[in-house]
Design a protein around this motif. Structure first.
Motif, PDB file in Angstrom:
ATOM      1  N   ARG A 173      39.281  76.918  76.386  1.00 22.01           N
ATOM      2  CA  ARG A 173      37.976  77.041  75.749  1.00 22.01           C
ATOM      3  C   ARG A 173      37.594  78.503  75.584  1.00 22.01           C
ATOM      4  O   ARG A 173      38.112  79.388  76.260  1.00 22.01           O
ATOM      5  N   THR A 176      32.658  82.417  78.061  1.00 19.76           N
ATOM      6  CA  THR A 176      31.241  82.690  77.898  1.00 19.76           C
ATOM      7  C   THR A 176      31.040  84.135  77.456  1.00 19.76           C
ATOM      8  O   THR A 176      31.616  85.061  78.020  1.00 19.76           O
ATOM      9  N   GLU A 189      26.551  76.780  64.860  1.00 19.07           N
ATOM     10  CA  GLU A 189      26.910  76.362  66.217  1.00 19.07           C
ATOM     11  C   GLU A 189      27.962  77.247  66.846  1.00 19.07           C
ATOM     12  O   GLU A 189      28.099  77.289  68.083  1.00 19.07           O
ATOM     13  N   GLN A 190      28.739  77.982  66.035  1.00 25.56           N
ATOM     14  CA  GLN A 190      29.718  78.904  66.606  1.00 25.56           C
ATOM     15  C   GLN A 190      29.033  80.095  67.266  1.00 25.56           C
ATOM     16  O   GLN A 190      29.585  80.702  68.186  1.00 25.56           O
ATOM     17  N   GLN A 192      25.723  79.707  68.480  1.00 26.46           N
ATOM     18  CA  GLN A 192      24.784  79.154  69.455  1.00 26.46           C
ATOM     19  C   GLN A 192      25.455  78.340  70.549  1.00 26.46           C
ATOM     20  O   GLN A 192      25.069  78.423  71.709  1.00 26.46           O
ATOM     21  N   ARG A 193      26.451  77.518  70.168  1.00 29.79           N
ATOM     22  CA  ARG A 193      27.093  76.615  71.120  1.00 29.79           C
ATOM     23  C   ARG A 193      28.609  76.625  70.893  1.00 29.79           C
ATOM     24  O   ARG A 193      29.188  75.612  70.454  1.00 29.79           O
ATOM     25  N   PRO A 194      29.276  77.746  71.162  1.00 28.75           N
ATOM     26  CA  PRO A 194      30.701  77.848  70.826  1.00 28.75           C
ATOM     27  C   PRO A 194      31.576  76.806  71.509  1.00 28.75           C
ATOM     28  O   PRO A 194      32.634  76.452  70.985  1.00 28.75           O
ATOM     29  N   ARG A 195      31.168  76.285  72.658  1.00 31.72           N
ATOM     30  CA  ARG A 195      31.978  75.281  73.333  1.00 31.72           C
ATOM     31  C   ARG A 195      31.852  73.901  72.689  1.00 31.72           C
ATOM     32  O   ARG A 195      32.618  72.996  73.002  1.00 31.72           O
ATOM     33  N   GLU A 196      30.891  73.725  71.778  1.00 35.61           N
ATOM     34  CA  GLU A 196      30.656  72.426  71.166  1.00 35.61           C
ATOM     35  C   GLU A 196      31.087  72.387  69.700  1.00 35.61           C
ATOM     36  O   GLU A 196      30.721  71.468  68.968  1.00 35.61           O
TER      37      GLU A 196
END
Length: 415
Positions: A173, A176, A189-190, A192-196
């Protein structure tokens, strides 16, 4: 893309001569992770070989990512990507060889020739949607779709460079605090929420790529990557200059909410009927349906009936002109006169030379006069030749001695 054969200092001073048993012939391009070389297999197959920069070779995390890139590229090898031929992620300098795809990148094409025409853009949209469908079916998210990662081949666009892609089931993954990608083509989302990040991020990137192809700029444009990142997350996409028939679809691709974006299948359904007739990407590409005129092995004698019996090829027949010189015309007329003398009863029946390349004459119905099946039904015009004692008839073209006979009603006059 064409090989880059530059001279002078090269930042990769330790360029290898081989990757595995492949001899590296020329540099095709360089990126942050490695250099891509042109090479050939033992059988002569042209390959694009990516060799990792030396300073990354000692980084265990990078090796793990490169191993993942090789695995992802192998999973999606097909009609819309450059197929993997060989690779060694565990070599001293990790490398991967794929089929060489001739053709410019979308980035280079737009830079050299300007924005795409609407028909070309429609074909690009359909091709990239098909590519993403196959990539996602293989369980892979590309995560870095951008104009420089799209090759324009004569068979359609090819998506390349799976350097930061990952399979859905990957345990590797993004760390952070790390953002991986190209800001103008990254989904909200890349940031804001790169893991999602899921497949919908590739659809957002597709929308941004299509805006670039249509206008020469991105939907979020700034010299600062930080401002671009803010625009991607908060601002509406700038679609000025995008063809009106594609703007709503591209706007949906650029929706902030991943759930509101269409899937690749939705995009292809919206583009029906298919755009087979769209212009080719590469200017030098032969247009579909272009057929070179067949070579004519001998003189063509056309009659008034030719306009009726060959109406399907009227435009080509009306545009054809004799190219023989004056001396050649005289020899041709002399040969025709000799044939007239040899005819039984001094009768001449004019026919049309067949286009099949054979030496037979057409009977006006599209079949050879020797076939016997329809020859009896054909009634050619006949002209009795005037004779005076033992003198030989003299023939000339309808246009006179100084003009060329052409068109469907060209004829010979004998006296």
């Amino acid at each position: 893309m064409p090989p880059l054969r530059g001279t002078g200092a090269n930042p990769e001073a330790e360029h290898p001569e081989y990757a595995g048993h492949y001899r590296l012939e020329a540099c095709l391009g360089a990126g942050g992770m490695g250099v891509v070389h042109l090479a050939r297999s033992t059988s002569g197959l042209q390959l694009a070989v990516k060799v990792v920069h030396r300073h990354y070779s000692a980084d265990p995390e990078f090796r793990a990512r490169f191993r993942q890139e090789v695995g992802a590229a192998r999973r999606v090898s097909g009609a819309f990507t450059a197929s993997v031929v060989d690779a060694d992620p565990d070599a001293a300098r990790p490398w991967m060889a794929t089929l060489y795809v001739p053709g410019p990148t979308l980035s280079d094409q737009v830079k050299r020739n300007g924005p795409m025409a609407p028909a070309e853009l429609r074909r690009l949209t359909a091709g990239l949607a098909e590519a993403l469908r196959d990539i996602h079916r293989a369980g892979v998210i590309h995560r870095d779709l951008k104009p420089s990662n799209v090759l324009l081949s004569d068979s359609g666009p090819k998506v390349i460079d799976f350097g930061i892609s990952r399979p859905y089931d990957s345990d590797l993954r993004t760390e952070t605090g790390k953002l991986i990608g190209s800001p103008p083509y990254m989904a909200p989302e890349q940031f804001q929420r790169p893991r999602e990040v899921g497949p919908a991020a590739d659809v957002f990137a597709l929308g941004a790529v299509l805006v670039h192809a249509a206008t020469g700029r991105g939907p979020f444009d700034s010299d600062s990557p930080y401002i671009v990142a803010y625009q991607v997350v908060h601002d509406e996409a700038d679609l000025a200059g995008v063809p009106t028939d594609l703007a709503p679809l591209i706007g949906q691709c650029l929706a902030k909410d991943p759930a509101e974006r269409p899937t690749p299948d939705d995009i292809m359904a919206a583009l029906r009927p298919p755009s087979y007739d769209a212009a080719a990407f590469i200017p030098s590409q032969r247009r579909p349906g272009a057929v070179e005129a067949p070579a004519v092995s001998g003189p063509r004698i056309a009659t008034g009936a030719d306009a009726d019996t060959h109406a399907g090829a009227g435009a080509a027949a009306r545009g054809r002109k004799a190219t023989a010189s004056g001396g050649g015309k005289r020899r041709w007329l002399a040969a025709a006169a000799a044939l007239l003398v040899m005819g039984a009863g001094g009768v001449w029946a004019a026919g049309v030379v067949g286009d099949s390349g054979g030496s037979g004459e057409s009977d006006g119905s599209g079949e050879s006069g020797e076939s016997g099946g329809t020859a009896a039904a054909f009634a050619p015009w006949r002209t009795p030749l005037p004779t005076s004692g033992s003198s030989t008839p003299v023939c000339s073209s309808a246009g006179g001695a100084g003009e060329e006979a052409s068109g469907p009603s060209a004829a010979l006059y004998c006296a």
